[in-house]
Each structure stands twice: as structure tokens, then as C-alpha cells.
Design a protein around this motif. Sequence first.
Motif, PDB file in Angstrom:
ATOM      1  N   GLU A  17       0.821  -1.209   0.000  1.00 44.22           N
ATOM      2  CA  GLU A  17       0.000   0.000   0.000  1.00 44.22           C
ATOM      3  C   GLU A  17       0.858   1.263   0.000  1.00 44.22           C
ATOM      4  O   GLU A  17       0.351   2.351  -0.228  1.00 44.22           O
ATOM      5  N   ASP A 222       1.821   1.376  -8.547  1.00 45.26           N
ATOM      6  CA  ASP A 222       0.648   1.106  -7.722  1.00 45.26           C
ATOM      7  C   ASP A 222      -0.469   0.424  -8.508  1.00 45.26           C
ATOM      8  O   ASP A 222      -1.312  -0.267  -7.926  1.00 45.26           O
ATOM      9  N   THR A 226      -1.020  -2.281  -5.563  1.00 46.62           N
ATOM     10  CA  THR A 226      -1.938  -1.989  -4.462  1.00 46.62           C
ATOM     11  C   THR A 226      -3.201  -2.834  -4.611  1.00 46.62           C
ATOM     12  O   THR A 226      -3.625  -3.184  -5.707  1.00 46.62           O
ATOM     13  N   GLN A 257      -2.633   6.039  -3.885  1.00 49.88           N
ATOM     14  CA  GLN A 257      -1.730   6.120  -5.027  1.00 49.88           C
ATOM     15  C   GLN A 257      -0.340   6.407  -4.493  1.00 49.88           C
ATOM     16  O   GLN A 257      -0.181   7.141  -3.520  1.00 49.88           O
ATOM     17  N   TYR A 258       0.659   5.812  -5.124  1.00 45.54           N
ATOM     18  CA  TYR A 258       2.020   6.033  -4.657  1.00 45.54           C
ATOM     19  C   TYR A 258       2.383   7.504  -4.818  1.00 45.54           C
ATOM     20  O   TYR A 258       2.122   8.107  -5.863  1.00 45.54           O
ATOM     21  N   THR A 317       8.193   4.379 -10.021  1.00 46.48           N
ATOM     22  CA  THR A 317       7.577   5.410  -9.187  1.00 46.48           C
ATOM     23  C   THR A 317       8.182   6.776  -9.492  1.00 46.48           C
ATOM     24  O   THR A 317       9.289   6.898 -10.007  1.00 46.48           O
TER      25      THR A 317
END
Length: 431
Positions: A17, A222, A226, A257-258, A317
Motif C-alpha cells: 500500500e 501502484d 496496491t 496512489q504512490y 515510481t
Amino acid sequence: MTTTAEPQVLPALPHWEQPPADLRAATREVKAALRARLEASGRSVEEVFAVVEARVRAAVEEVEAQRARGEEVWPVLEYADITSGAVTPDDLARLRRRGCLVVRGHFPREQALAWDAGIVDYVEGNRFFEDYRGPGDDFFGSVGSRPEIYPVYWSPAQMEARQSERMATVQRFLNGLWRHESEGTTWFDPERDSLYPDRIRRRPPGADSGGLGTHLDPGTLDLWMTQAYQRAFRHLFDGSVEQYDPWDAAHRTAGPQYPGTTMCSAFRTFQGWTALSDMDRDQGVLHTVPVPEAMAYLMLRPLLADVPDDDMCGVTTNQVFPATERWHSLLLRAVSGIPDVRAGDSVWWHCDMIHGVDPVTDQQGWGNVMYIPAAPWCPRNEAYAASVREAFADGSSPTDFPAEHYEREWPDRFAPEQLNRTGRRGLGLDD
């Protein structure tokens, strides 16, 4: 005696997460788990990808054929037809098939030009150009003019457009293209939008701009890592790929969201901008891959054998999700630009859609827009609204954007007492 088959139980997926400490190790782990889950469903990765590839290839070839015939790929609707209910079933079918739209006459041209002039007065009167410190992030680093993207959020022009009934009418129309109820859950309220503040672009005549490469904005790693997104893309990973629907909002409106400089904390059904100047189609304008189903291709492509186990086709990311010739050449065959637009028109594209901005040399005329999306009220957007209210109250840059805060001391920024009912609801101040 009749027996009923037990529901198939597929292997659980690992999820993070927050961004995992070791991105490459997590990528290897989740890719192996996704492949195992598909195989447990009785289908191979290659078989499932072939279903998606055939669906997407047909759509790409349809776009190519339209262009070859000289037809306009982008759907175009008149604002008057939207507000009067005159949009036809054929129009709606084409809009869902293409995932993008130009709304002609969304605002009167004179209103849009007045907003553009008002923005100039706003930034010049507050000595923005004297105080400008350069780009606060590298997302628009390639555009090249000084500045092209203004980190300004609270001008009267922007706020008047965001809270106008004409904007709300189009947002409701676009939200209604999505399935917002399923599995006994209402995922978002299509009748109410959150107020998502974004920036301004003003590109002057004669400018040279490097544009933006093809990318998409719904998230990065994500999307695979996630739990909420794994559920949102469940049909791609559980053997029921034929049921995948790019217009289904299930599980997309509450998850995290990352973090990063390219993130969007809000769920947007459509990204969008409103034209503040006339722009011809060959003057460094928006292009998209007008195939909403392409997201399924993008999500499954990293699982094929030719992609290294620790790579998601270049997705990582804190950077935008890239669409490249190396991994996505089929999709990029469909890249199609907007038609000519005039001040007051608005331009919209599905939140998962690949898009970019063409470069331009010696631009003819201004290229000015306000970024305003459709971001319906939902748990994710309600949570972000709290930080938006704080930023609005003191003139700060919203938390999704670099902390530049130019407007904090600007006395003529939009004031709380100027909010109407739509604006107050969009900020979560009224129900």
C-alpha cells in the motif's frame, strides 16, 4: 442428483500500500504472482494477452482507416446538444469507443478570451514574472518556454470556470459514461464533482516547445501493486478478461496512489482542459491513442516473456507511465491529434488514455488553456478535498503539485465569499 461446482479460489496477490523499499524485488514478486493467478484460472498469460491484443488491434486499425479516409477521429459535440439532451445514441457509442471528446462552445468565446485577459492581469499585477523561480518539477521540463506552465491555481478566472454551471453540466455528462454502481456499491456520485485545482498553460506566438512524450497518468507501479487497483483490474488477472470494461469505476475511488511529483490524488473520469485561445491542430496540440481498451494491453504487456522480470515496461515510481515504441508500438500507431479548437471549446480524454503534446517551432498564435478535469465526488476525492480547502484558504499550491506558493500574498485571488453552491460542494463545504 445435481451438484454445483465450488467457486474457483485463485491465489492471493501480494500487495504494497506504500511503495516497496526494493522496487525490483517487488516487481519480480508481483509479476510471478500475477502469472500464477492467471495459470490457476486455466488460462496462460499469452492466451489472455492475445484476447486483449486482438481487441486493441481492431480498434487501432479502425482509427488508421478513419485517418486514411480523411475523417475526424475525435468525436465533437456541441455544448447546446449536451445541455438540451440532443446527443444521440450513436454519438454516445462513438464517444465510448474513442474515449475522448471536443465540446464546441462549452463557454462563449468572449468569456474565454476575457478569462485569458484576466489571468494576464492577475499574474502581471502580482509581479509573477519578476518572482518566477523556474519549474518546480521536471514533468514539464521539455516544453522549453519561460514559463509555459504557470503554477497558478486560485485566479478568479480559474475558479469561475471550475464552479460554473456550464462546467458542471459537461462534467455530469462525462461522468455518466462510466458505470458508477456495481457489486452493491456506489463508487462515485456522477452528479457532483470535486473541485480539483490545476495549473494554466500559456504558450506565446513564436514559441518553440518540445512538447510532452506519450504517457498516461492514472498511476505507476501502484496499478499492479496496491490491493484496490488489483481489484479494479481483476478481470485482466483472473481469467475473465472478456469482462474487462474500461468504463467500470469499481474499486478505483478509494484506494491509495504512490506519492510523487507526477501523482494525482483524485479519481478523474476524464482529464480535460478549456481553451482560452484559438489553436490549430498543427500547433503543438494534444494527441491521444483514442482506444480506452488500450489500458488492458498496457497492464498485461509486462507479463510477457520478452520483458525482464524486474521491469514493468519502464514504469517506475515518481515518473509518468511511459508509452514507448519498444513495448507499445501497436498502440502508438493510433496516435491522433485534436481538431482545430477555438477559445471556449473544451477537450476531454479518458483518465487511462495514452496522450502527449506535439512539439512546435515558431508557434502561430497563442496556445492557452486551463486544466479542469471531471473528478466526481467519491471517497478518494473527498479525502483530497480537505487539503484543497486548506490550500484555497491561504493561497497555497495544492498538495499534488510542487510547493511553490506564489499566490499566498496576492490580494486579488478568488475569495471564499465568492464561492457559489457548486464551488462549496466541490470543496466539501456543503453536502
